[in-house]
Design an enzyme around this catalytic site. Sequence first.
Site, mmCIF file in Angstrom:
data_model
loop_
_atom_site.group_PDB
_atom_site.id
_atom_site.type_symbol
_atom_site.label_atom_id
_atom_site.label_comp_id
_atom_site.label_asym_id
_atom_site.label_seq_id
_atom_site.Cartn_x
_atom_site.Cartn_y
_atom_site.Cartn_z
ATOM 1 N N LYS A 133 0.826 -1.316 0.164
ATOM 2 C CA LYS A 133 -0.097 0.086 0.097
ATOM 3 C C LYS A 133 0.715 1.171 0.095
ATOM 4 O O LYS A 133 1.864 1.209 0.458
ATOM 5 C CB LYS A 133 -0.989 0.010 1.142
ATOM 6 C CG LYS A 133 -1.885 1.033 1.345
ATOM 7 C CD LYS A 133 -2.819 0.855 2.673
ATOM 8 C CE LYS A 133 -4.041 1.882 2.898
ATOM 9 N NZ LYS A 133 -4.641 1.737 3.762
ATOM 10 N N SER A 208 -9.573 1.837 2.765
ATOM 11 C CA SER A 208 -8.428 2.805 1.952
ATOM 12 C C SER A 208 -7.405 1.812 1.161
ATOM 13 O O SER A 208 -6.633 2.359 0.492
ATOM 14 C CB SER A 208 -7.544 3.513 3.029
ATOM 15 O OG SER A 208 -6.811 2.970 3.910
ATOM 16 N N SER A 232 -10.127 -0.428 6.559
ATOM 17 C CA SER A 232 -9.583 -0.258 5.443
ATOM 18 C C SER A 232 -8.607 -1.563 4.911
ATOM 19 O O SER A 232 -8.195 -1.673 3.749
ATOM 20 C CB SER A 232 -8.297 0.713 5.695
ATOM 21 O OG SER A 232 -8.985 2.046 5.941
#
Length: 546
Positions: A133, A208, A232
């Site tokens: 990420k 996210s 997330s």
Amino acid sequence: MTSTWETISAKKRQALADSIPAEWRIPTELMPPESQDDVTGFPEQSGWFTKDELAITGATVSELLPKLASGELSSEAVTRAFCKRAAAAHQLVNCLSETLFEAAITTAKALDAHLAKTGKPLGPLHGLPISLKDNFNLKGLDSTVGFTSHVGDPASYDAVLAEILREAGAVFYVKTNVPTAMMIAESVNNTFGRTVNPQNRRVTSGGSSGGESALIAFGGSPIGVGTDIGGSLRIPAACTGIFTIKPSFGRFPTLRCRSGMPGQEAVASINGPMTQTLADLELYSRTVVGAEPWRKDPRSLPIPWRPVSLPASGKLKIGVMWDDGMALPTPPVTRALREAVDKLKAAGHEIVEWSSEDQARGLELLGRMFVADGGEAIRNELERTGEPMRPEMVDQYGGSAKSLTGLEYWQLHAERQDYQKKYLDRWLAAGIDALLCPTTPYSSVENGKFRHVGYTGVYNVLDYSCISFPTGVRVDQAVDVPQDLATYKPLSDLDKEIQQDYDPKIVNGLMVNLQLVAQRLEEEKCVEMCKVVLGVLGQSPSGSKL
């Protein structure tokens, strides 16, 4: 800064596009039309990927690692295959934020040379490409976390988790897109734009960690690492039908990652793997914890990956929460939960009802923790380039929130502790092993319409271990019909909006995930219990049908 945020964003997007080598750019004549919703079949159907590339990128981590360790597969070949597929994924669903293809191939060649010279793999992840990420710092690369103000501000060090994975033999090749400040349940920001779901580009891949979930769902990563502060990891896993675990704080190292709200620790951000199989999730977890991360991150807990003994009877006592009292799950999620409960009962497991009485309080605490600074940290970062606040964030961070005093912040922590104690007492009084509930109200939802993180966020406040897992149930538009809004009495205005938004035609065929919740620091037990649940549902941890 002299450049406007629009100019900064445009240059960054162009640099990202230019970083894809010509040989990995989809030929114009093969590019799926924008009207094509599902692009997951593109690698197999286009004829653009070789047979070997498809075999490599179609394999699980558990299948790849023995072949990499023995030399049956070279790390260079595996890395090139995933680089190409990740490049294709980005061109189709906009899932990347950084590429390091050339460095990845150089690393892979060095790992192959090491194996040839020593006859031994470098470590347990030898030669395996792993995607990260955007907020995981890698030296020399940006970690924008969706802000234009962080463009051109490369990290001067690696995240501790990246150090551990690299020492285990991992190859880093891409970083993936996130929403602004990582605080939206869909992956959209003003720098890179919106990531969409490769299974249906009209719906979200979640947030996210939605860049990760989209990349994995497309087959562009064998395993990715995301983060979770309110859902997330679990939300994007649910939106794309893959596995993830949200551990309790301290099990996996978090040091030297970039935060969207630096210093906010009332609710801890954690990280975890996102995978196609539970077996791969467990393999990753054993590897990271086995590296003794507490020797690198002072906040990591010195707890090895432990053996777990489930009840001697082999039967679990599971609480089921049908809804959280704020938003009823959409029909396919309710059906998947009902079918899972029926099968668990039939297999002899004890099911008890779990009241949603404490859920709203937990979500309210989470919301107050997120804006304890009055939203100032996010607004200050946006103001550095004149970047506008995303409309999804205005209500929460746009200025109506009040910054707490030090005393008020302490009092908020005391409220959190009282809440954690009440939930624990109720859990122990019920004598349950786990809680089974929706991950979100949705299978997925149209881009821009994700509205509720209550099913996940409460367990961040509690710091419980959770797995979001695919049930094998897919949305059936003929069966999963909407509520009759003329007679349905919504639980709240939010619930009314969610039910009105639900369109079975758009999400038809998408996988439905559920969430399995264990107590704090029970990651191992959560994995073992998920194996039991998967077995009841007719699936195996390796991903193949029983």
